[in-house]
Design an enzyme around this catalytic site. Structure first.
Site, mmCIF file in Angstrom:
data_model
loop_
_atom_site.group_PDB
_atom_site.id
_atom_site.type_symbol
_atom_site.label_atom_id
_atom_site.label_comp_id
_atom_site.label_asym_id
_atom_site.label_seq_id
_atom_site.Cartn_x
_atom_site.Cartn_y
_atom_site.Cartn_z
ATOM 1 N N LYS A 225 53.914 -19.405 57.767
ATOM 2 C CA LYS A 225 54.823 -20.080 58.707
ATOM 3 C C LYS A 225 55.334 -21.388 58.102
ATOM 4 C CE LYS A 225 56.713 -22.110 62.215
ATOM 5 N NZ LYS A 225 58.038 -21.768 62.696
ATOM 6 N N CYS A 279 60.733 -28.341 63.279
ATOM 7 C CA CYS A 279 60.102 -27.489 62.260
ATOM 8 C C CYS A 279 60.319 -28.001 60.840
ATOM 9 C CB CYS A 279 60.631 -26.060 62.368
ATOM 10 S SG CYS A 279 59.996 -25.173 63.786
HETATM 11 N N1 LIG Z 1 60.358 -24.541 70.120
HETATM 12 C C1 LIG Z 1 60.530 -23.754 69.056
HETATM 13 O O1 LIG Z 1 61.627 -23.257 68.812
HETATM 14 C C2 LIG Z 1 59.373 -23.437 68.122
HETATM 15 C C3 LIG Z 1 59.596 -22.539 67.072
HETATM 16 C C4 LIG Z 1 58.539 -22.214 66.243
HETATM 17 C C5 LIG Z 1 57.274 -22.760 66.476
HETATM 18 N N2 LIG Z 1 57.094 -23.636 67.521
HETATM 19 C C6 LIG Z 1 55.742 -24.175 67.728
HETATM 20 O O2 LIG Z 1 55.241 -23.681 68.977
HETATM 21 C C7 LIG Z 1 54.375 -24.651 69.568
HETATM 22 C C8 LIG Z 1 54.847 -24.962 70.981
HETATM 23 O O3 LIG Z 1 56.141 -25.541 70.888
HETATM 24 P P1 LIG Z 1 57.108 -25.672 72.144
HETATM 25 O O4 LIG Z 1 58.457 -26.020 71.587
HETATM 26 O O5 LIG Z 1 56.972 -24.477 73.027
HETATM 27 O O6 LIG Z 1 56.463 -26.950 72.864
HETATM 28 P P2 LIG Z 1 56.915 -27.605 74.271
HETATM 29 O O7 LIG Z 1 56.724 -29.055 74.113
HETATM 30 O O8 LIG Z 1 58.243 -27.053 74.672
HETATM 31 O O9 LIG Z 1 55.845 -27.031 75.298
HETATM 32 C C9 LIG Z 1 54.474 -27.189 75.178
HETATM 33 C C10 LIG Z 1 53.829 -27.158 76.569
HETATM 34 O O10 LIG Z 1 52.421 -27.235 76.395
HETATM 35 C C11 LIG Z 1 51.882 -27.966 77.506
HETATM 36 N N3 LIG Z 1 50.507 -28.361 77.180
HETATM 37 C C12 LIG Z 1 50.039 -29.358 76.384
HETATM 38 N N4 LIG Z 1 48.689 -29.318 76.312
HETATM 39 C C13 LIG Z 1 48.279 -28.268 77.070
HETATM 40 C C14 LIG Z 1 47.024 -27.691 77.385
HETATM 41 N N5 LIG Z 1 45.899 -28.168 76.872
HETATM 42 N N6 LIG Z 1 46.996 -26.616 78.203
HETATM 43 C C15 LIG Z 1 48.130 -26.094 78.718
HETATM 44 N N7 LIG Z 1 49.357 -26.595 78.466
HETATM 45 C C16 LIG Z 1 49.434 -27.660 77.640
HETATM 46 C C17 LIG Z 1 52.881 -29.090 77.677
HETATM 47 O O11 LIG Z 1 52.784 -29.677 78.956
HETATM 48 C C18 LIG Z 1 54.204 -28.339 77.464
HETATM 49 O O12 LIG Z 1 54.714 -27.832 78.687
HETATM 50 C C19 LIG Z 1 54.392 -25.870 68.628
HETATM 51 O O13 LIG Z 1 53.315 -25.780 67.742
HETATM 52 C C20 LIG Z 1 55.701 -25.690 67.860
HETATM 53 O O14 LIG Z 1 55.671 -26.314 66.603
HETATM 54 C C21 LIG Z 1 58.103 -23.973 68.342
#
Ligand SMILES: NC(=O)c1ccc[n+]([C@@H]2O[C@H](COP(=O)([O-])OP(=O)(O)OC[C@H]3O[C@@H](n4cnc5c(N)ncnc54)[C@H](O)[C@@H]3O)[C@@H](O)[C@H]2O)c1
Length: 442
Positions: A225, A279
């Protein structure tokens, strides 16, 4: 119990029956953000019983009252389709599968991953962990996180990972704006702490994933990744450096790249005023954080992070005869046609320019929230001396330079993305400069 033959499947785990995918499993998804929510709804619409868990009660309440906490193409329809199999809560409960999709931001001072949300999610799961459960980590993490951070917390349950329960890392590759399509159609990598873990997770994902699913170990999956985005970051750094060199030679990098890409095995990226998003600007740091190597990767980060400095230097050269210039930034999203300003190079440009005595005004037709006031086009260009294009929003191509020029105090434009019709802007009386173009624009 986990089958030593690796042919498990219904997560009640009693009779070991091989099926091509798992059906009607109870899945708890921790983190209902941009990745967790669509994933939870896709599992629910594939017939699983899904509980979405988020520590943000506002989000949970919104979802339970039938509203979405954010927009994404197709999410509304998916939410309606998944409604009967999905509910949201703040508390973890017993499940067959636990999926973690919480944030993993970069800790700015140390350039290391901030894993506190992953740890807190694991702490919430272990008291509910049962034999035969599957735990999936989807969050982007540095290599070894699954093995060294996640597993030890889960084993507080008294159960042994790989013997009593399954653990995998299944990274997400989706892009904002096309998240749902890509979650379904992209190829996936699943890395298990044991081969059986990966096999079981594959059967679960096969319930909605249409792309190919490739299996490996957890650390390789974490690494894969990260190197995908590192590849892009390093290649962008290369063209950003070439853009600066091209200017030294008085040539146009955009023309040079187009010609170089006629080679059947060359595919140079596009230069720009920096790299942003959650990212590309972050993942390269995760790759090297537990390694003593990584010189090229950190150099690429440095080159891309200092592109706003280079743009500012060029803008300053253009405006050398203007006292206390006002500059209008076109675009603060980290990339074109999206409303996402996370890690945007525009912010660095703005802060550096302010420190250099420039007055800054901001125009972005997509972004809704930003550290600086977002103005209408008219307000943003009124009495400005120069427009600096930071983001390649398609709509900028269709702006009328005659109309804009009439509102400005001086007519300068710096195109950091090479997207404007430069002849048209020149004809409207603008002095035009383009990032990486050392030739005079005729
Ligand atoms: N957004 C993207 O396009 C994308 C793409 C590839 C990878 N990622 C990865 O995916 C992961 C999530 O990203 P995202 O964009 O969905 O994040 P986000 O910030 O949109 O959402 C994360 C959610 O997790 C919640 N949260 C935090 N701690 C928690 C816990 N202990 N229990 C339950 N909920 C909790 C937060 O309140 C939030 O609603 C990250 O590691 C990111 O790097 C994201």
């Amino acid at each position: 119990m986990i089958s030593k033959q690796g042919i498990i499947v219904c997560l009640t785990f009693e009779p070991i029956v091989e099926v091509s995918y798992m059906q009607n499993v109870k899945i708890s998804v921790l983190g209902l953000g941009h990745i967790g929510l669509p994933t939870a709804l896709l599992f629910a619409s594939a017939g699983h019983n899904v509980v979405g868990i988020d520590t943000d009660k506002r989000k949970v309440d919104l979802l339970n009252s039938g509203e979405l906490p954010f927009q994404e193409p197709g999410l509304d329809e998916l939410f309606k389709k998944a409604k009967n199999n999905f509910r949201a809560t703040t508390e973890v409960e017993e499940s067959d599968v636990f999926l973690i999709a919480v944030p993993t931001p970069l800790e700015e001072r140390t350039k290391a991953a901030d894993l506190r949300y992953v740890k807190s999610a694991a702490e919430m799961i272990w008291p509910h962990l049962k034999k035969g459960n599957l735990v999936i980590l989807e969050s982007t993490v540095p290599p070894k996180t699954t093995e060294r951070i996640l597993v030890p917390i889960l084993e507080k349950s008294g159960l042994k990972a790989g013997e009593d329960f399954y653990v995998v890392h299944c990274p997400e590759r989706a892009i904002p704006g096309k998240t749902i399509y890509e979650i379904v159609h992209n190829d996936r990598i699943i890395g298990g702490i044991t081969p059986e873990s990966a096999e079981v997770a594959k059967k679960l994902y096969a319930s909605f994933v249409k792309g190919n699913i490739y299996l490996t170990d957890a650390t390789t999956a974490e690494f894969v990744k990260l190197i995908e985005n590192t590849y892009r970051d390093v290649n962008i750094a290369l063209v950003n450096e070439l853009a600066q060199i091209a200017e030294d030679y008085g040539i146009n990098i955009w023309e040079a790249i187009e010609l170089a890409n006629k080679h059947p095995r060359v595919n140079l990226h596009k230069p720009g005023p920096g790299v942003g998003g959650h990212c590309i600007a972050i993942d390269p740091w995760f790759v090297i954080q537990n390694s003593s190597n990584g010189r090229m990767i950190s150099l690429a980060r440095y080159i891309n992070d200092t592109m706003p400095n280079y743009v500012l230097r060029k803008v300053r050269e253009m405006l050398k005869d203007i006292h206390f210039p006002t500059v209008t930034v076109f675009g603060v999203a980290y990339k074109g046609n999206v409303d996402d300003a996370r890690e945007t190079p525009a912010l660095r440009f703005i802060k550096l320019a302010e420190n250099d005595g420039f007055k800054i005004k901001v125009y972005d037709p997509f972004v809704k929230e930003f550290e600086y006031p977002l103005l209408s086009l008219e307000e943003a260009v009124k009495d400005s001396d120069c427009i600096v294009v930071i983001t390649d929003h398609e709509v900028f191509k269709f702006l009328d330079p005659e109309e804009i020029g009439r509102l400005m105090r001086h007519k300068f434009v710096f195109d950091g993305r090479n997207i404007l019709d430069h002849k048209k802007w020149k004809k409207a009386g603008f002095t035009v400069k383009v990032l990486g173009n050392g030739k005079e624009i005729l």
